[in-house]
Motif scaffolding. Sequence first.
Motif, PDB file in Angstrom:
ATOM      1  N   ALA A 148       0.831  -1.208   0.000  1.00 17.69           N
ATOM      2  CA  ALA A 148       0.000   0.000   0.000  1.00 17.69           C
ATOM      3  C   ALA A 148       0.865   1.258   0.000  1.00 17.69           C
ATOM      4  CB  ALA A 148      -0.946  -0.003   1.199  1.00 17.69           C
ATOM      5  N   ALA A 149       1.949   1.245   0.743  1.00 17.30           N
ATOM      6  CA  ALA A 149       2.854   2.401   0.761  1.00 17.30           C
ATOM      7  C   ALA A 149       3.557   2.555  -0.584  1.00 17.30           C
ATOM      8  CB  ALA A 149       3.872   2.257   1.888  1.00 17.30           C
ATOM      9  N   CYS A 150       3.905   1.439  -1.221  1.00 16.09           N
ATOM     10  CA  CYS A 150       4.502   1.492  -2.548  1.00 16.09           C
ATOM     11  C   CYS A 150       3.510   2.087  -3.545  1.00 16.09           C
ATOM     12  CB  CYS A 150       4.933   0.102  -2.997  1.00 16.09           C
ATOM     13  SG  CYS A 150       5.769   0.106  -4.609  1.00 16.09           S
ATOM     14  N   GLU A 151       2.264   1.667  -3.484  1.00 12.33           N
ATOM     15  CA  GLU A 151       1.243   2.182  -4.391  1.00 12.33           C
ATOM     16  C   GLU A 151       0.986   3.671  -4.172  1.00 12.33           C
ATOM     17  OE1 GLU A 151      -1.884  -0.669  -3.817  1.00 12.33           O
ATOM     18  OE2 GLU A 151      -0.966  -2.064  -5.238  1.00 12.33           O
ATOM     19  N   ALA A 152       1.088   4.132  -2.929  1.00 15.92           N
ATOM     20  CA  ALA A 152       0.954   5.569  -2.653  1.00 15.92           C
ATOM     21  C   ALA A 152       2.118   6.330  -3.288  1.00 15.92           C
ATOM     22  CB  ALA A 152       0.894   5.818  -1.149  1.00 15.92           C
ATOM     23  N   GLU A 153       3.323   5.783  -3.196  1.00 15.51           N
ATOM     24  CA  GLU A 153       4.485   6.411  -3.841  1.00 15.51           C
ATOM     25  C   GLU A 153       4.326   6.378  -5.356  1.00 15.51           C
ATOM     26  OE1 GLU A 153       8.132   8.289  -4.490  1.00 15.51           O
ATOM     27  OE2 GLU A 153       6.851   8.199  -2.717  1.00 15.51           O
ATOM     28  N   LEU A 154       3.826   5.292  -5.890  1.00 12.24           N
ATOM     29  CA  LEU A 154       3.560   5.194  -7.320  1.00 12.24           C
ATOM     30  C   LEU A 154       2.594   6.290  -7.763  1.00 12.24           C
ATOM     31  CD1 LEU A 154       3.604   3.838 -10.111  1.00 12.24           C
ATOM     32  CD2 LEU A 154       1.866   2.250  -9.248  1.00 12.24           C
ATOM     33  N   ASP A 155       1.517   6.489  -7.017  1.00 15.52           N
ATOM     34  CA  ASP A 155       0.557   7.558  -7.340  1.00 15.52           C
ATOM     35  C   ASP A 155       1.242   8.917  -7.372  1.00 15.52           C
ATOM     36  OD1 ASP A 155      -1.523   5.752  -7.558  1.00 15.52           O
ATOM     37  OD2 ASP A 155      -2.341   6.184  -5.568  1.00 15.52           O
ATOM     38  N   ARG A 156       2.099   9.202  -6.388  1.00 11.00           N
ATOM     39  CA  ARG A 156       2.821  10.486  -6.363  1.00 11.00           C
ATOM     40  C   ARG A 156       3.705  10.631  -7.597  1.00 11.00           C
ATOM     41  NH1 ARG A 156       2.608   9.371  -0.890  1.00 11.00           N
ATOM     42  NH2 ARG A 156       4.548   8.194  -0.821  1.00 11.00           N
ATOM     43  N   ARG A 157       4.368   9.546  -7.978  1.00 12.44           N
ATOM     44  CA  ARG A 157       5.257   9.593  -9.144  1.00 12.44           C
ATOM     45  C   ARG A 157       4.470   9.753 -10.442  1.00 12.44           C
ATOM     46  NH1 ARG A 157      10.702   7.829  -8.335  1.00 12.44           N
ATOM     47  NH2 ARG A 157      11.056   7.440  -6.129  1.00 12.44           N
ATOM     48  N   LEU A 158       3.325   9.107 -10.549  1.00 15.96           N
ATOM     49  CA  LEU A 158       2.509   9.234 -11.754  1.00 15.96           C
ATOM     50  C   LEU A 158       1.999  10.664 -11.916  1.00 15.96           C
ATOM     51  CD1 LEU A 158       0.493   5.901 -11.718  1.00 15.96           C
ATOM     52  CD2 LEU A 158       2.214   6.591 -13.397  1.00 15.96           C
TER      53      LEU A 158
END
Length: 71
Positions: free
Chosen positions: A33-43
Amino acid sequence: MLSVFFILIAGCDHDGANCETLDQVRFETASMAACEAELDRRLIAQTAMWPVFTGRCQADQTQIAALAPQH
């Protein structure tokens, strides 16, 4: 305890038929979930000239090549 994840980001044309890998990042975090939150920020921060961006968090680096869009 931190786990290692790999973030893959690609830029694609409108129909998703043509994609280009833009970024592959090793990321240490506590959960998917934390990785996916970082992914969202990067996108959100992507500025390359593609109409569509896609990304994925992957826990196993050996599968990253299989996730990369084909040119």
